[in-house]
Scaffold this motif. Structure first.
Motif, PDB file in Angstrom:
ATOM      1  N   PRO B 258     -44.155 -40.297  42.414  1.00 12.33           N
ATOM      2  CA  PRO B 258     -44.164 -41.510  43.246  1.00 12.33           C
ATOM      3  C   PRO B 258     -43.988 -41.199  44.725  1.00 12.33           C
ATOM      4  O   PRO B 258     -43.305 -40.242  45.092  1.00 12.33           O
ATOM      5  N   ALA B 259     -44.621 -42.007  45.553  1.00 11.14           N
ATOM      6  CA  ALA B 259     -44.440 -41.876  46.999  1.00 11.14           C
ATOM      7  C   ALA B 259     -43.113 -42.529  47.378  1.00 11.14           C
ATOM      8  O   ALA B 259     -42.744 -43.556  46.807  1.00 11.14           O
ATOM      9  N   PRO B 260     -42.397 -41.944  48.330  1.00  9.73           N
ATOM     10  CA  PRO B 260     -41.115 -42.530  48.752  1.00  9.73           C
ATOM     11  C   PRO B 260     -41.310 -43.968  49.225  1.00  9.73           C
ATOM     12  O   PRO B 260     -42.242 -44.252  49.975  1.00  9.73           O
ATOM     13  N   GLY B 261     -40.476 -44.856  48.734  1.00  9.50           N
ATOM     14  CA  GLY B 261     -40.529 -46.250  49.178  1.00  9.50           C
ATOM     15  C   GLY B 261     -41.594 -47.103  48.526  1.00  9.50           C
ATOM     16  O   GLY B 261     -41.703 -48.299  48.816  1.00  9.50           O
ATOM     17  N   ALA B 262     -42.427 -46.518  47.644  1.00 11.17           N
ATOM     18  CA  ALA B 262     -43.495 -47.296  47.012  1.00 11.17           C
ATOM     19  C   ALA B 262     -42.902 -48.210  45.941  1.00 11.17           C
ATOM     20  O   ALA B 262     -41.921 -47.861  45.292  1.00 11.17           O
ATOM     21  N   PRO B 263     -43.478 -49.403  45.751  1.00 12.61           N
ATOM     22  CA  PRO B 263     -43.021 -50.281  44.675  1.00 12.61           C
ATOM     23  C   PRO B 263     -43.173 -49.582  43.324  1.00 12.61           C
ATOM     24  O   PRO B 263     -44.103 -48.791  43.135  1.00 12.61           O
ATOM     25  N   ARG B 264     -42.280 -49.860  42.407  1.00  7.67           N
ATOM     26  CA  ARG B 264     -42.330 -49.219  41.091  1.00  7.67           C
ATOM     27  C   ARG B 264     -42.767 -50.223  40.034  1.00  7.67           C
ATOM     28  O   ARG B 264     -42.379 -51.389  40.069  1.00  7.67           O
ATOM     29  N   PHE B 265     -43.569 -49.738  39.122  1.00  5.39           N
ATOM     30  CA  PHE B 265     -44.059 -50.577  38.027  1.00  5.39           C
ATOM     31  C   PHE B 265     -43.536 -50.048  36.692  1.00  5.39           C
ATOM     32  O   PHE B 265     -43.054 -48.920  36.616  1.00  5.39           O
ATOM     33  N   GLU B 266     -43.645 -50.895  35.658  1.00  2.42           N
ATOM     34  CA  GLU B 266     -43.128 -50.527  34.337  1.00  2.42           C
ATOM     35  C   GLU B 266     -44.275 -50.477  33.331  1.00  2.42           C
ATOM     36  O   GLU B 266     -45.235 -51.239  33.455  1.00  2.42           O
ATOM     37  N   HIS B 267     -44.123 -49.694  32.296  1.00  2.00           N
ATOM     38  CA  HIS B 267     -45.092 -49.735  31.203  1.00  2.00           C
ATOM     39  C   HIS B 267     -45.062 -51.123  30.558  1.00  2.00           C
ATOM     40  O   HIS B 267     -43.995 -51.603  30.174  1.00  2.00           O
ATOM     41  N   ALA B 268     -46.222 -51.750  30.458  1.00  6.30           N
ATOM     42  CA  ALA B 268     -46.292 -53.077  29.835  1.00  6.30           C
ATOM     43  C   ALA B 268     -47.339 -53.123  28.726  1.00  6.30           C
ATOM     44  O   ALA B 268     -47.469 -54.144  28.044  1.00  6.30           O
ATOM     45  N   LEU B 269     -48.094 -52.023  28.560  1.00  5.99           N
ATOM     46  CA  LEU B 269     -49.165 -51.985  27.549  1.00  5.99           C
ATOM     47  C   LEU B 269     -48.873 -50.859  26.563  1.00  5.99           C
ATOM     48  O   LEU B 269     -48.647 -49.709  26.979  1.00  5.99           O
ATOM     49  N   PHE B 270     -48.919 -51.191  25.283  1.00  8.23           N
ATOM     50  CA  PHE B 270     -48.581 -50.219  24.249  1.00  8.23           C
ATOM     51  C   PHE B 270     -49.575 -50.344  23.101  1.00  8.23           C
ATOM     52  O   PHE B 270     -50.172 -51.394  22.882  1.00  8.23           O
ATOM     53  N   VAL B 271     -49.722 -49.260  22.368  1.00  9.96           N
ATOM     54  CA  VAL B 271     -50.394 -49.332  21.078  1.00  9.96           C
ATOM     55  C   VAL B 271     -49.333 -49.074  20.020  1.00  9.96           C
ATOM     56  O   VAL B 271     -48.675 -48.024  20.024  1.00  9.96           O
ATOM     57  N   LYS B 272     -49.132 -50.088  19.192  1.00  6.39           N
ATOM     58  CA  LYS B 272     -48.190 -49.920  18.084  1.00  6.39           C
ATOM     59  C   LYS B 272     -48.898 -49.155  16.969  1.00  6.39           C
ATOM     60  O   LYS B 272     -49.994 -49.549  16.551  1.00  6.39           O
ATOM     61  N   SER B 273     -48.282 -48.082  16.514  1.00  9.93           N
ATOM     62  CA  SER B 273     -48.877 -47.299  15.431  1.00  9.93           C
ATOM     63  C   SER B 273     -47.837 -47.061  14.345  1.00  9.93           C
ATOM     64  O   SER B 273     -46.659 -47.418  14.498  1.00  9.93           O
ATOM     65  N   ARG B 274     -48.283 -46.432  13.252  1.00  7.90           N
ATOM     66  CA  ARG B 274     -47.405 -46.251  12.102  1.00  7.90           C
ATOM     67  C   ARG B 274     -47.709 -44.895  11.449  1.00  7.90           C
ATOM     68  O   ARG B 274     -48.862 -44.461  11.413  1.00  7.90           O
ATOM     69  N   VAL B 275     -46.686 -44.259  10.935  1.00  4.30           N
ATOM     70  CA  VAL B 275     -46.880 -42.985  10.232  1.00  4.30           C
ATOM     71  C   VAL B 275     -47.488 -43.255   8.858  1.00  4.30           C
ATOM     72  O   VAL B 275     -46.935 -44.026   8.070  1.00  4.30           O
ATOM     73  N   ILE B 276     -48.645 -42.616   8.601  1.00  3.91           N
ATOM     74  CA  ILE B 276     -49.300 -42.794   7.295  1.00  3.91           C
ATOM     75  C   ILE B 276     -49.285 -41.519   6.466  1.00  3.91           C
ATOM     76  O   ILE B 276     -49.689 -41.536   5.301  1.00  3.91           O
ATOM     77  N   SER B 277     -48.846 -40.413   7.044  1.00  2.00           N
ATOM     78  CA  SER B 277     -48.836 -39.153   6.295  1.00  2.00           C
ATOM     79  C   SER B 277     -47.766 -38.275   6.929  1.00  2.00           C
ATOM     80  O   SER B 277     -47.732 -38.130   8.161  1.00  2.00           O
ATOM     81  N   GLU B 278     -46.874 -37.705   6.103  1.00  2.00           N
ATOM     82  CA  GLU B 278     -45.804 -36.879   6.682  1.00  2.00           C
ATOM     83  C   GLU B 278     -45.797 -35.487   6.083  1.00  2.00           C
ATOM     84  O   GLU B 278     -46.112 -35.298   4.909  1.00  2.00           O
ATOM     85  N   HIS B 279     -45.437 -34.542   6.910  1.00  2.00           N
ATOM     86  CA  HIS B 279     -45.471 -33.128   6.563  1.00  2.00           C
ATOM     87  C   HIS B 279     -44.289 -32.464   7.260  1.00  2.00           C
ATOM     88  O   HIS B 279     -43.726 -33.025   8.200  1.00  2.00           O
ATOM     89  N   GLY B 280     -43.925 -31.290   6.835  1.00  2.00           N
ATOM     90  CA  GLY B 280     -42.832 -30.594   7.495  1.00  2.00           C
ATOM     91  C   GLY B 280     -43.135 -30.290   8.951  1.00  2.00           C
ATOM     92  O   GLY B 280     -42.267 -30.348   9.822  1.00  2.00           O
ATOM     93  N   THR B 281     -44.392 -30.001   9.210  1.00  2.00           N
ATOM     94  CA  THR B 281     -44.810 -29.556  10.536  1.00  2.00           C
ATOM     95  C   THR B 281     -45.221 -30.676  11.474  1.00  2.00           C
ATOM     96  O   THR B 281     -45.217 -30.515  12.688  1.00  2.00           O
ATOM     97  N   HIS B 282     -45.619 -31.818  10.913  1.00  2.00           N
ATOM     98  CA  HIS B 282     -46.168 -32.884  11.742  1.00  2.00           C
ATOM     99  C   HIS B 282     -46.158 -34.201  10.974  1.00  2.00           C
ATOM    100  O   HIS B 282     -46.002 -34.221   9.747  1.00  2.00           O
TER     101      HIS B 282
END
Lengths: 375, 375
Positions: B258-282
């Protein structure tokens, strides 16, 4: 507010406004016949992947050419294709959400339905949904054959298949193994692809031994894609092929070095674009990566010796490769998408043409019925 | 065939099926207020870019906060937003196709409309369309200020502006210069961004001198994006700002230092996802690049110390970064898209929530009205 007028059947292709997703139906039909002929000659079932086209019309052409059904990747794709008249569907992916499983279990009352599983929880939730719906679902145990994504380790196949068989009273049947190696599809040299699938076959064999140790017969091994299907065929292990992209042949598949003796496919999917800004150094077309997917690289420029550079969401930047001059303001430029599946998913419909891109006519508009079917 | 049930207002966010495009409306409203306050304090017009959100509802929130209108990139986006009640639109892009120009010229009978041009042919065709429609369109001459895409060389601005003024009897008015440098938005260090925009300002000054030599007054210079708007402000050359992504703040913008003094914004957009397969590694989630755009890199994993790896069209692969364990089968995982604009364009609607992602409720479903509006 009047929208922009859509193309009408009979319009010359040159009149189609841009950007447009254009299907060369003559070429697509030849691709469909080529793959159907290949599967038939080798005594293999063909179940093309409809995640590529998301189109009931294209699925029906594949079925008419001899496919036993189609694959889909999402519950919502299955629902959309069933709405479009497809009656045999395999969801070649894990589904865990109870709401989706309930919808699929009900769908199985109207179409022949199969589903992949790779976990005891997946089997348990599917069995509960199918029991509630009073239907029957065929279950394929997914084995990781090199992709490192979904699918269980081959030696665990027997135990999960036993869990499926134990749920027979709920309405599950054991359909065999789902064994697909996505990462092998775009290895450029045929020897690399052959080696990867040789290793996949070894892993399938381990899974088959695991089934055998549990006293379970395997009715079918299903898998393979457009890049590797001749290698799966060569192993003698697979009984069903699942290629999808062969209908379209995108730039990324065309960049594979072909294996000797493999069937050849033609580009059938294009994005029609137009030059909207011209400069001495470059020309800008009106199709960026909201019009064609760039996850597998930039599109090719069809029939011209020009380079396509990323111009962002709405633009593409054409530069010279050799002596060929840049196109002029207003000129049409045909793009061959880098990756067909996510390109199709950006568009609401195919502009289906017959008679070629230069002098052909619009045959129909086909909806991308499962566009955005993410769930 | 019954589809999967959509979310309903009042549903807890945790019940929203996946993948889903989720808008945190509280955060988006704060972002909208922050940018509106900034423009107002600096005496600048604000015309947010609606190519990011493609939503009449979000455009109306921006207008209510003080925006003078919105930008769009495509004729079909303009039509969709006008249908949604937006009455002041700037197509900040070149339009060459006569059918599109005719539709836009008619649209100018119902809304205040402006268009960018960078060629005599563009002016000529627009003038013909506007004359036929009997309407008035404000024309901004686009200058290339460093992007190397559309826009003419600064010293040519005067001649093209003169052509616009000569078409006054047809219904064109000269609105000034469109000067946007997309390539500067994601330079990571604020000093790099400042230097790029300093150079853009120099090029705008050349264009202004070119206008002056032709005896033409420049009513407005418009441009700037979420990554650089404080730098355009600092030059004193621009009179109107066009940022789009600030409403959402995607992962790529958040990665800017960020540039010093610049207005700050927040994350407002998301993709909701879900775990469909689980493994030890991933762990594998059900959202691949058909659910979120990866042209600007992989999404972030919200609130968790996990790495998102490309799993293809329909999958994402989560791995550990440190000690935090992988999520379990069925768990929700919130993704912060790498690039907001093309992510939004993959979805048919926003699931709009209030009260936060963890414990909030569904407020509404808002259509992505201009989704797929490519023409």
């Amino acid at each position: 507010m009047p929208a922009l007028p859509p193309p009408e059947p009979g319009d010359p292709v040159e009149a189609v406004d841009t950007p447009a997703l254009v299907l060369d139906l003559d070429a697509a039909e030849r691709n469909i016949a080529t793959m159907a002929g290949y599967a038939s000659r080798h005594g293999l079932l063909l179940r093309p992947h409809a995640k590529s086209h998301k189109s009931p019309e294209l699925a029906r052409l594949q079925l008419a050419a001899g496919a036993v059904g189609v694959c889909v990747q999402k519950a919502s794709e299955a629902l959309a294709l069933a709405d479009g008249g497809v009656e045999d569907l395999f969801v070649s992916n894990e589904v865990i959400a109870p709401a989706k499983l309930a919808a699929l279990a009900r769908l199985a009352g109207r179409v022949r339905l199969a589903l992949a599983v790779d976990s005891p929880l997946g089997v348990q939730r599917l069995a509960a949904a199918v029991r509630d719906a009073g239907t029957t679902v065929r279950v394929l145990v997914e084995v990781d054959v090199g992709q490192g994504r979904c699918g269980l380790a081959p030696e665990q196949a027997g135990v999960l298949a036993a869990a499926v068989l134990a749920a027979a009273p709920a309405g599950l049947t054991f359909g065999g193994l789902h064994a697909y190696h996505g990462g092998a599809q775009h290895l450029r040299a045929p020897a690399e692809r052959a080696a990867a699938i040789h290793d996949s076959a070894r892993r399938v064999t381990v899974a088959l031994e695991s089934l055998q140790r549990n006293g379970i017969r395997c009715p079918l091994v299903t898998g393979a894609g457009t890049g590797t299907f001749i290698h799966e065929t060569g192993t003698g292990v697979w009984g069903e092929l699942q290629p999808g992209s062969y209908v379209f042949l995108d730039r990324d598949y065309a960049d594979n070095e072909p294996a000797p003796g493999a069937p050849r496919f033609e580009h059938a999917l294009f994005v029609k674009s137009r030059v909207i800004s011209e400069h001495g150094t470059h020309a800008v077309v009106d199709a960026g990566h909201k019009a064609h997917a760039i996850d597998s690289g930039m599109p090719g420029v069809w029939g011209r010796d020009l380079e396509f550079g990323n111009g962002g969401d709405e633009h593409g930047i054409l530069t010279r490769r050799g002596a060929e001059p840049l196109p002029a303001l207003g000129d049409t430029v045909w793009l061959v998408p880098g990756h067909c599946d996510p390109t199709v998913n950006l568009h609401d419909s195919y502009v289906v043409v017959r008679g070629g891109l230069e002098h052909g006519k619009v045959h129909a508009l086909w909806p991308v019925a499962a566009r955005g079917a993410l769930r």
